[in-house]
Scaffold this motif. Structure first.
Motif, PDB file in Angstrom:
ATOM      1  N   PHE A 220      -5.614   0.948  -2.571  1.00  0.00           N
ATOM      2  CA  PHE A 220      -5.042   1.374  -2.181  1.00  0.00           C
ATOM      3  C   PHE A 220      -4.954   2.940  -3.410  1.00  0.00           C
ATOM      4  CE2 PHE A 220      -3.752  -1.836  -0.137  1.00  0.00           C
ATOM      5  CZ  PHE A 220      -4.513  -1.658   1.334  1.00  0.00           C
ATOM      6  N   SER A 221      -5.578   2.840  -4.020  1.00  0.00           N
ATOM      7  CA  SER A 221      -5.568   3.689  -5.653  1.00  0.00           C
ATOM      8  C   SER A 221      -6.445   2.748  -6.356  1.00  0.00           C
ATOM      9  CB  SER A 221      -4.703   3.406  -6.852  1.00  0.00           C
ATOM     10  OG  SER A 221      -4.403   4.361  -7.106  1.00  0.00           O
TER      11      SER A 221
ATOM     12  N   SER B 184      -8.587   5.405  -8.280  1.00  0.00           N
ATOM     13  CA  SER B 184      -9.228   5.309  -9.082  1.00  0.00           C
ATOM     14  C   SER B 184      -8.402   5.102 -10.429  1.00  0.00           C
ATOM     15  CB  SER B 184      -8.212   7.011  -9.651  1.00  0.00           C
ATOM     16  OG  SER B 184      -6.955   7.152  -8.857  1.00  0.00           O
TER      17      SER B 184
ATOM     18  N   PRO C  24       1.360  -1.614  -0.246  1.00  0.00           N
ATOM     19  CA  PRO C  24       0.148  -0.197  -0.322  1.00  0.00           C
ATOM     20  C   PRO C  24       1.207   1.090  -0.106  1.00  0.00           C
ATOM     21  CG  PRO C  24      -0.991  -1.497   1.825  1.00  0.00           C
ATOM     22  CD  PRO C  24       0.322  -2.144   1.515  1.00  0.00           C
ATOM     23  N   TRP C  25       1.812   1.353   0.483  1.00  0.00           N
ATOM     24  CA  TRP C  25       2.251   2.149   0.770  1.00  0.00           C
ATOM     25  C   TRP C  25       3.487   2.711  -0.896  1.00  0.00           C
ATOM     26  CZ3 TRP C  25       8.304   2.543  -0.473  1.00  0.00           C
ATOM     27  CH2 TRP C  25       8.572   3.897   0.211  1.00  0.00           C
TER      28      TRP C  25
ATOM     29  N   ILE D 209       2.202   1.732  -3.815  1.00  0.00           N
ATOM     30  CA  ILE D 209       0.693   2.377  -3.994  1.00  0.00           C
ATOM     31  C   ILE D 209       0.628   3.500  -4.313  1.00  0.00           C
ATOM     32  CG2 ILE D 209      -1.642   2.073  -4.693  1.00  0.00           C
ATOM     33  CD1 ILE D 209       0.814  -0.292  -6.165  1.00  0.00           C
ATOM     34  N   ARG D 210       1.102   4.505  -3.606  1.00  0.00           N
ATOM     35  CA  ARG D 210       0.390   5.237  -3.091  1.00  0.00           C
ATOM     36  C   ARG D 210       1.765   6.471  -3.233  1.00  0.00           C
ATOM     37  NH1 ARG D 210      -1.296   3.226   2.211  1.00  0.00           N
ATOM     38  NH2 ARG D 210      -3.728   3.822   2.101  1.00  0.00           N
ATOM     39  N   LYS D 211       2.750   5.642  -3.172  1.00  0.00           N
ATOM     40  CA  LYS D 211       4.103   6.918  -3.917  1.00  0.00           C
ATOM     41  C   LYS D 211       4.075   6.888  -5.222  1.00  0.00           C
ATOM     42  CE  LYS D 211       8.867   6.474  -3.740  1.00  0.00           C
ATOM     43  NZ  LYS D 211      10.053   5.650  -3.529  1.00  0.00           N
TER      44      LYS D 211
ATOM     45  N   GLN E 242       1.767   6.118  -7.443  1.00  0.00           N
ATOM     46  CA  GLN E 242       0.047   7.003  -7.881  1.00  0.00           C
ATOM     47  C   GLN E 242       0.108   6.275  -9.037  1.00  0.00           C
ATOM     48  OE1 GLN E 242       0.608  10.874  -7.224  1.00  0.00           O
ATOM     49  NE2 GLN E 242       0.073  11.188  -5.131  1.00  0.00           N
TER      50      GLN E 242
ATOM     51  N   GLN F 213      -4.927  -1.915  -5.832  1.00  0.00           N
ATOM     52  CA  GLN F 213      -5.686  -1.680  -6.328  1.00  0.00           C
ATOM     53  C   GLN F 213      -6.900  -1.166  -6.048  1.00  0.00           C
ATOM     54  OE1 GLN F 213      -9.478  -2.063  -7.685  1.00  0.00           O
ATOM     55  NE2 GLN F 213      -9.166  -0.074  -9.792  1.00  0.00           N
TER      56      GLN F 213
END
Length: 368
Positions: free
Chosen positions: A83-84, A86, A55-56, A58-60, A62, A81
């Motif tokens: 955690f993302s 969009s 998750p960390w 994936i957020r990084k 984007q 997905q």
């Protein structure tokens, strides 16, 4: 194939997340412009840690789109997905299934888990028609199907008479030897035992035949493979080369290429590579092998050694001119249908369609 896509689909920037270590393909993918990230998942005990790192990451990153690659990767991509949201989710399935009894129990469980979550991806890309149909029979939604075949670099894999002669000379192959190849990792589905038993029959009719086998586990260092080598004549007329980095050279040195798998085949790369090198092919009706080869080779009905031997002997008996014509037709088929440029364009179109549909509700162009 993933490394080929990364290097050829230039309109997208790729970030590749490996569940385990970076592996030998990390270098080529980085050269293709991708960033490589590893979750270092070594065993089941590491799932919690890897699940926390993903998750960390994936957020990084984007991402605009998240694509899984094969069963474990597809499940990991589905988790990512969350955690993302969009970013649309795409799965990529690289195999057909055949008889599930041949699968390890853990693999069957993973497959059932994938079927349970298969409504989640916006699209499921298969590399073969057979793979799509077999997964859909297990519950994968047909409405998500997109088929994009494997692609081949026809400048790397090509017919080069001088290189062919040099490679054969280096391997100790006489000019009049007929070299029949099986390029495949050592696994029951690849049917090495059927091929080697067929080799004994082929030698009875064509004593000038040689057999070239290469792939992970295909060497004298593997006791399980060694146990298959009961016929001393076959052993004397064979080359067991293990995993090699010079596949264009080895493939171009063949007179006939075989893929005699008994189950689980999707789109065999070794056959596409042989066709690109103008080597006629013999295949079993597994995955999309028959569709790929077309008139550029022959089909044996099953993986029985008698059937394989009959197909090989029939091709040899057809003569050099007929074999050369099949080889030339095979290269044309690869250029027309399976060049890496064509396949990369299909991926670029698919990614753009899926993202546009996810963001704006734009229609997705139909796929096979």
């Amino acid at each position: 194939m993933l490394a080929k896509i990364v290097g050829s689909v230039r309109t997208w920037r790729h970030s590749v997340v490996s569940l385990t270590g970076s592996g030998p393909l990390a270098g080529p993918m980085e050269e293709g412009g991708a960033s490589i990230h590893s979750l270092d998942l070594k065993s089941l005990r590491g799932i919690a840690g890897a699940g926390g790192r993903l998750p960390w990451l994936i957020r990084k990153l984007q991402p605009d789109l998240i694509q899984g690659w094969m069963a474990h990767g597809n499940l990991a991509a589905s988790y990512a997905q969350i955690f993302s949201p969009s970013a649309p989710l795409v799965w990529n399935v690289r195999q057909s299934l055949g008889d599930l009894r041949y699968m390890k129990p853990a693999t069957r469980k993973i497959l059932k888990l994938c079927a349970a979550f298969s409504q989640r991806p916006a699209a499921i890309i298969y590399n073969s028609q057979a793979g799509a149909e077999q997964h859909e029979a297990l519950g994968f939604p047909a409405s998500r199907r997109r088929i994009i075949a494997n692609g081949f670099d026809t400048s790397q894999f090509s017919s080069d008479p001088a290189q062919r002669a040099e490679t054969r000379r280096a391997l100790g192959i006489a000019p009049d030897d007929i070299v029949i190849g099986l390029i495949a990792r050592f696994h029951p589905m690849k049917n090495h035992i059927g091929f080697l038993d067929a080799a004994a029959r082929i030698l009875q009719r064509y004593p000038q035949a040689r057999f070239l086998l290469a792939g992970p586990g295909v060497s004298d260092l593997n006791p399980e493979f060694q146990s298959l080598l009961g016929n001393s004549r076959v052993r004397d007329r064979s080359l067991f080369l293990g995993e090699r980095a010079d596949m264009p050279k080895l493939t171009g040195a063949l007179d006939i290429a075989c893929n005699v798998s008994v189950h689980g085949e999707g789109f065999p790369n070794a056959i596409g590579e042989a066709m690109a090198c103008e080597v006629p092919c013999i295949v079993t009706p597994q995955g999309d092998s028959v569709r790929i080869v077309g008139d550029a080779g022959a089909v044996c009905a099953d993986g029985d050694d008698c059937t394989i031997a009959a197909a090989v002997c029939g091709m040899i008996a057809a003569g050099p001119a007929k074999m050369a014509a099949m080889g030339a037709l095979g290269r044309k088929r690869v250029i027309d249908h399976y060049s890496i440029e064509s396949i990369a364009a299909q991926y670029e179109g698919a990614y753009s369609d899926i993202v546009a549909h996810h963001r704006f509700g734009a229609p997705i162009r139909p796929s096979s």
